[in-house]
Scaffold this motif. Structure first.
Motif, PDB file in Angstrom:
ATOM      1  N   SER A  45     -43.106 -11.907   9.999  1.00  0.00           N
ATOM      2  CA  SER A  45     -44.051 -13.054   9.765  1.00  0.00           C
ATOM      3  C   SER A  45     -45.408 -12.305   8.991  1.00  0.00           C
ATOM      4  O   SER A  45     -46.623 -12.291   9.315  1.00  0.00           O
TER       5      SER A  45
ATOM      6  N   SER B 158     -40.045 -14.485   8.706  1.00  0.00           N
ATOM      7  CA  SER B 158     -41.235 -15.408   8.562  1.00  0.00           C
ATOM      8  C   SER B 158     -40.943 -16.962   9.188  1.00  0.00           C
ATOM      9  O   SER B 158     -39.813 -17.390   8.790  1.00  0.00           O
TER      10      SER B 158
ATOM     11  N   SER C  25     -46.002  -7.129  12.927  1.00  0.00           N
ATOM     12  CA  SER C  25     -46.099  -8.634  12.884  1.00  0.00           C
ATOM     13  C   SER C  25     -47.543  -8.954  12.253  1.00  0.00           C
ATOM     14  O   SER C  25     -48.426  -8.344  12.708  1.00  0.00           O
ATOM     15  N   SER C  26     -47.663  -9.954  11.455  1.00  0.00           N
ATOM     16  CA  SER C  26     -48.522 -10.456  11.046  1.00  0.00           C
ATOM     17  C   SER C  26     -49.463  -9.721  10.151  1.00  0.00           C
ATOM     18  O   SER C  26     -48.804  -8.988   9.071  1.00  0.00           O
TER      19      SER C  26
ATOM     20  N   SER D 111     -48.424 -11.183   6.902  1.00  0.00           N
ATOM     21  CA  SER D 111     -49.556 -11.924   6.350  1.00  0.00           C
ATOM     22  C   SER D 111     -49.774 -11.853   4.683  1.00  0.00           C
ATOM     23  O   SER D 111     -50.685 -11.202   4.316  1.00  0.00           O
TER      24      SER D 111
END
Length: 103
Positions: A71, A99, A46-47, A73
Protein backbone atom coordinates in the motif's frame (compact mmCIF):
# COMPACT_ATOMS: atom_id res chain seq x y z
CA UNK A 1 5.51 19.17 0.00
CA UNK A 2 3.55 22.21 1.10
CA UNK A 3 1.24 22.09 4.11
CA UNK A 4 -1.22 24.96 4.66
CA UNK A 5 -0.47 25.10 8.39
CA UNK A 6 3.19 24.06 8.50
CA UNK A 7 4.52 25.50 5.25
CA UNK A 8 7.10 23.76 3.07
CA UNK A 9 8.24 20.38 4.41
CA UNK A 10 11.42 18.93 2.94
CA UNK A 11 11.59 15.16 2.67
CA UNK A 12 14.64 13.22 3.80
CA UNK A 13 13.96 10.00 1.88
CA UNK A 14 17.11 10.07 -0.25
CA UNK A 15 19.33 10.69 2.78
CA UNK A 16 17.57 8.02 4.84
CA UNK A 17 17.70 5.36 2.11
CA UNK A 18 21.37 6.14 1.45
CA UNK A 19 22.03 5.55 5.15
CA UNK A 20 20.01 2.29 5.06
CA UNK A 21 21.91 1.00 2.02
CA UNK A 22 25.43 2.13 2.89
CA UNK A 23 25.59 2.27 6.69
CA UNK A 24 22.82 0.29 8.42
CA UNK A 25 23.05 -2.71 6.08
CA UNK A 26 26.80 -2.97 6.70
CA UNK A 27 26.26 -2.83 10.46
CA UNK A 28 23.64 -5.60 10.26
CA UNK A 29 25.86 -7.76 8.02
CA UNK A 30 28.76 -7.39 10.49
CA UNK A 31 26.74 -8.24 13.60
CA UNK A 32 24.41 -10.99 12.32
CA UNK A 33 24.93 -14.06 10.13
CA UNK A 34 23.40 -12.74 6.90
CA UNK A 35 23.69 -13.47 3.21
CA UNK A 36 24.95 -9.99 2.29
CA UNK A 37 24.77 -10.20 -1.51
CA UNK A 38 22.40 -8.18 -3.66
CA UNK A 39 20.33 -11.21 -4.67
CA UNK A 40 19.51 -11.97 -1.03
CA UNK A 41 18.97 -8.37 0.09
CA UNK A 42 15.36 -7.23 0.08
CA UNK A 43 13.54 -4.23 1.49
CA UNK A 44 9.89 -3.93 2.51
CA UNK A 45 7.53 -1.34 3.88
CA UNK A 46 3.94 -0.21 4.17
CA UNK A 47 2.43 3.17 3.36
CA UNK A 48 5.29 5.70 3.37
CA UNK A 49 7.63 2.77 4.00
CA UNK A 50 6.21 1.14 0.87
CA UNK A 51 7.00 4.25 -1.13
CA UNK A 52 10.51 4.36 0.30
CA UNK A 53 11.00 0.65 -0.47
CA UNK A 54 10.02 1.33 -4.08
CA UNK A 55 12.48 4.22 -4.16
CA UNK A 56 15.24 2.15 -2.53
CA UNK A 57 14.97 -0.79 -4.93
CA UNK A 58 15.27 1.56 -7.89
CA UNK A 59 17.77 4.13 -6.62
CA UNK A 60 19.94 1.55 -4.82
CA UNK A 61 19.46 -1.39 -7.17
CA UNK A 62 23.09 -2.38 -6.67
CA UNK A 63 22.17 -3.16 -3.02
CA UNK A 64 18.53 -4.35 -3.16
CA UNK A 65 17.25 -6.95 -5.63
CA UNK A 66 13.62 -7.06 -4.45
CA UNK A 67 11.08 -4.92 -2.65
CA UNK A 68 7.69 -5.55 -1.07
CA UNK A 69 5.79 -2.27 -1.31
CA UNK A 70 2.59 -2.67 0.68
CA UNK A 71 0.00 0.00 0.00
CA UNK A 72 2.71 2.51 -0.97
CA UNK A 73 1.96 6.23 -0.70
CA UNK A 74 2.49 6.77 -4.43
CA UNK A 75 0.33 9.90 -4.34
CA UNK A 76 3.04 11.63 -2.35
CA UNK A 77 5.76 11.55 -5.01
CA UNK A 78 4.27 10.85 -8.44
CA UNK A 79 6.59 13.22 -10.33
CA UNK A 80 9.70 11.88 -8.62
CA UNK A 81 8.67 8.29 -9.35
CA UNK A 82 7.99 9.13 -13.00
CA UNK A 83 11.51 10.55 -13.33
CA UNK A 84 13.11 7.67 -11.47
CA UNK A 85 11.36 4.94 -13.45
CA UNK A 86 12.13 6.65 -16.76
CA UNK A 87 15.82 6.84 -15.94
CA UNK A 88 15.93 3.30 -14.59
CA UNK A 89 13.82 1.58 -17.23
CA UNK A 90 16.00 -1.53 -17.14
CA UNK A 91 15.78 -2.58 -13.48
CA UNK A 92 17.35 -5.82 -12.39
CA UNK A 93 14.72 -6.37 -9.73
CA UNK A 94 11.47 -7.91 -8.65
CA UNK A 95 9.06 -5.48 -7.04
CA UNK A 96 5.76 -6.42 -5.46
CA UNK A 97 3.27 -3.64 -4.82
CA UNK A 98 0.04 -4.36 -3.00
CA UNK A 99 -2.66 -1.78 -2.45
CA UNK A 100 -6.19 -1.81 -1.15
CA UNK A 101 -6.96 1.18 -3.36
CA UNK A 102 -7.55 0.44 -7.07
CA UNK A 103 -5.29 2.34 -9.50
Amino acid sequence: FEDPKLGYIRGRGRTTMDWFAHTLKGMIDEKYPTLPGRETTWIAGSSMGGLMSLYAVTAFNDVYSRAACLSPSIWFATRSLDRLTTVRARWRTTTTCASSTPP
